[in-house]
Design an enzyme around this catalytic site. Structure first.
Site, mmCIF file in Angstrom:
data_model
loop_
_atom_site.group_PDB
_atom_site.id
_atom_site.type_symbol
_atom_site.label_atom_id
_atom_site.label_comp_id
_atom_site.label_asym_id
_atom_site.label_seq_id
_atom_site.Cartn_x
_atom_site.Cartn_y
_atom_site.Cartn_z
ATOM 1 N N GLY A 61 0.850 -1.206 -0.064
ATOM 2 C CA GLY A 61 0.039 -0.184 0.040
ATOM 3 C C GLY A 61 1.007 1.235 -0.116
ATOM 4 N N CYS A 62 0.351 2.317 0.497
ATOM 5 C CA CYS A 62 1.149 3.549 0.402
ATOM 6 C C CYS A 62 2.539 3.471 1.336
ATOM 7 C CB CYS A 62 0.235 4.598 1.466
ATOM 8 S SG CYS A 62 0.980 6.189 1.433
#
Length: 233
Positions: A61-62
């Site tokens: 993810g981020c």
């Protein structure tokens, strides 16, 4: 109606990683050892201070969230946000965030293998994101946010595969783990303002609403892996 209103309110508050912007006009360097460039470069151009350490690369993810989790792990000397898993030339945040490249937001971890093992890094990695979400993490959607482990050699590949198999059989998740194991190619550093983003932007809505809950979940689940400054008395 209440549920719909709450969803809309949270949607306004919590932006996706791609839509969140740098706050402030400048950012302090996160390490005295490395002068982080403003632009994107192969990590080999700046990692000389860490050549005596082991390294591993993960995507979940981020990269702000993944980086912050690993920087709390005892034995990790540095974690650098960047881009891995792609072949198209000149990756940038704008290009990667568009989902039109084959890169994933990733983090390269430099660690002392006499203090923390690769298996313990895998524990931290899987505790810091949801490995059953395909090509997304929470509000961040697209293959650039995929769950992936980029192995540098056969030993890492075998360890990661065994860990995933054991975790999948543990019953912890009610859905299959979709984490992809891929060979590590060139790792590019992200732009300078992404490095240590959470430290320098603690009140940013995405950080408050998405990043910190992930970090706190990891801290609570694995206090034995934490650096002393992150252990609760």
């Amino acid at each position: 109606m209440k549920r719909i209103f709450l969803f809309l309110a949270m949607s306004t508050l919590v932006l996706s990683c791609a839509n969140s912007q740098k706050t402030g006009d400048s950012m302090a360097e996160k390490s005295s050892k490395v002068d982080y460039p403003e632009g994107v470069v192969p990590v080999s151009e700046i990692d000389a201070p860490y050549q005596d350490l082991s390294k591993a690369v993960f995507a979940g993810g981020c990269f702000w969230c993944v980086e912050a989790v690993f920087e709390r792990v005892e034995g990790v000397e540095e974690a650098i946000s960047g881009y891995a898993g792609g072949t198209t030339p000149d990756p940038t945040y704008k290009k990667v965030a568009s989902g039109m490249t084959d890169y994933a937001e990733s983090v390269i971890v430099y660690y002392d293998s006499t203090v923390v093992s690769y298996e313990e890094l895998l524990t931290a990695f899987f505790s810091g994101h949801n490995p059953t979400q395909l090509n997304r993490q929470g509000p961040d959607v697209g293959p650039q946010y995929r769950s992936a482990i980029f192995y540098a050699n056969t030993h890492e590949k075998e360890q990661a595969a065994a860990f995933v198999e054991k975790l999948g059989a543990s019953g912890k998740y009610d859905k299959p783990i979709v984490t992809k194991l891929s060979p590590l190619g060139t790792f590019y550093t992200a732009e300078g303002y992404h490095q240590d983003y959470i430290v320098h932007n603690p009140n940013q809505p995405y950080v408050v609403g998405v990043s910190m809950p992930k970090i706190e979940k990891f801290v609570k689940a694995h206090p034995e892996l934490l650096k002393s400054q992150y252990r609760k008395p």
